[in-house]
Design a protein around this motif. Structure first.
Motif, short mmCIF file in Angstrom:
data_model
loop_
_atom_site.label_atom_id
_atom_site.label_comp_id
_atom_site.label_asym_id
_atom_site.label_seq_id
_atom_site.Cartn_x
_atom_site.Cartn_y
_atom_site.Cartn_z
N ALA A 276 0.84 -1.21 0.00
CA ALA A 276 0.00 0.00 0.00
C ALA A 276 0.87 1.25 0.00
O ALA A 276 0.57 2.22 -0.71
CB ALA A 276 -0.93 -0.01 1.21
N ILE A 277 1.94 1.24 0.76
CA ILE A 277 2.85 2.40 0.80
C ILE A 277 3.54 2.57 -0.55
O ILE A 277 3.68 3.70 -1.04
CB ILE A 277 3.86 2.25 1.95
CG1 ILE A 277 3.14 2.36 3.29
CG2 ILE A 277 4.97 3.30 1.85
CD1 ILE A 277 4.01 2.02 4.49
N ASP A 278 3.93 1.48 -1.17
CA ASP A 278 4.56 1.54 -2.49
C ASP A 278 3.60 2.14 -3.52
O ASP A 278 3.97 3.02 -4.29
CB ASP A 278 5.00 0.14 -2.92
CG ASP A 278 5.76 0.16 -4.23
OD1 ASP A 278 6.70 0.97 -4.37
OD2 ASP A 278 5.38 -0.63 -5.13
N ALA A 279 2.36 1.69 -3.50
CA ALA A 279 1.36 2.23 -4.42
C ALA A 279 1.09 3.70 -4.13
O ALA A 279 0.96 4.52 -5.05
CB ALA A 279 0.06 1.42 -4.33
N LEU A 280 1.04 4.05 -2.87
CA LEU A 280 0.83 5.44 -2.48
C LEU A 280 2.00 6.31 -2.94
O LEU A 280 1.80 7.43 -3.41
CB LEU A 280 0.67 5.52 -0.96
CG LEU A 280 0.27 6.85 -0.37
CD1 LEU A 280 -1.12 7.24 -0.86
CD2 LEU A 280 0.30 6.79 1.14
N TYR A 281 3.20 5.79 -2.85
CA TYR A 281 4.37 6.55 -3.31
C TYR A 281 4.25 6.84 -4.81
O TYR A 281 4.49 7.95 -5.25
CB TYR A 281 5.67 5.80 -3.01
CG TYR A 281 6.87 6.58 -3.46
CD1 TYR A 281 7.39 7.59 -2.65
CD2 TYR A 281 7.49 6.33 -4.68
CE1 TYR A 281 8.47 8.34 -3.07
CE2 TYR A 281 8.56 7.08 -5.10
CZ TYR A 281 9.05 8.08 -4.29
OH TYR A 281 10.12 8.83 -4.71
N ARG A 282 3.88 5.82 -5.56
CA ARG A 282 3.77 6.02 -7.01
C ARG A 282 2.67 7.00 -7.38
O ARG A 282 2.82 7.76 -8.34
CB ARG A 282 3.54 4.68 -7.71
CG ARG A 282 4.83 3.88 -7.88
CD ARG A 282 4.55 2.62 -8.60
NE ARG A 282 3.70 2.01 -7.64
CZ ARG A 282 3.20 0.82 -7.49
NH1 ARG A 282 3.36 0.07 -8.24
NH2 ARG A 282 2.49 0.34 -6.58
N THR A 283 1.57 7.00 -6.66
CA THR A 283 0.43 7.83 -7.05
C THR A 283 0.40 9.20 -6.39
O THR A 283 -0.12 10.15 -6.97
CB THR A 283 -0.90 7.12 -6.75
OG1 THR A 283 -0.98 6.85 -5.35
CG2 THR A 283 -1.03 5.84 -7.55
N GLU A 284 0.93 9.32 -5.18
CA GLU A 284 0.75 10.56 -4.41
C GLU A 284 2.03 11.30 -4.05
O GLU A 284 1.95 12.43 -3.56
CB GLU A 284 0.00 10.25 -3.11
CG GLU A 284 -1.36 9.65 -3.31
CD GLU A 284 -2.36 10.60 -3.95
OE1 GLU A 284 -2.16 11.83 -3.90
OE2 GLU A 284 -3.35 10.10 -4.50
#
Length: 144
Positions: free
Chosen positions: A12-20
């Motif tokens: 979730a943190i990895d996805a958040l880094y990519r998107t936000e």
């Protein structure tokens, strides 16, 4: 905390880094007034998320949490540096960031911050090469 929970939170943190991350970065630049300080704060915020979220769970608004954590990490860093720098210089900088900045959870400002950052990247006081590099970095995002 199980390994499965830690893996899910890390994803979730990895996805958040990519998107936000670019939005968080733009907001931190506005709040802190410094590209390098904002980049360091962004890194510190994600590091704190990797440490705390597996233990405490994901916050209700992760982007706001990251902005707030980054801002507080930057203020703490400035205070630590104040021990080694002339008092007047650092005290003014810390006060400006801590007192004058609006609440980081005001999410309606975030899109405006990205636009403001693009305009800042194109400021005529910057060398043309720097303008291009900064603008591309903001528009294209971080390299994976």
């Amino acid at each position: 905390m199980t390994d499965d929970t830690t893996a899910r939170v890390s994803e979730a943190i990895d996805a958040l880094y990519r998107t936000e991350s670019r939005r968080v970065f733009a907001t931190l630049i506005r709040l802190l007034g410094d590209f390098d300080l904002a980049e360091e704060a962004l890194s510190d915020a994600f590091r704190a998320a990797l440490e705390q979220w597996p233990r405490d769970g994901l916050p209700a608004n992760p982007r706001a949490w990251l902005v707030s954590a980054g801002r507080f990490k930057a203020i703490d860093g400035l205070r630590r540096r104040a021990k080694f720098a002339p008092i007047d210089d650092v005290a003014d900088e810390v006060e400006a960031i801590a007192d004058d900045a609006p609440a980081p959870w005001e999410t309606e400002d975030i899109e405006d911050d990205r636009l403001r950052l693009v305009f800042t990247c194109c400021h005529p006081s910057l060398a043309p090469d720097a303008q291009v590099a900064l603008t591309l970095r903001e528009v294209c995002g971080p390299r994976d």
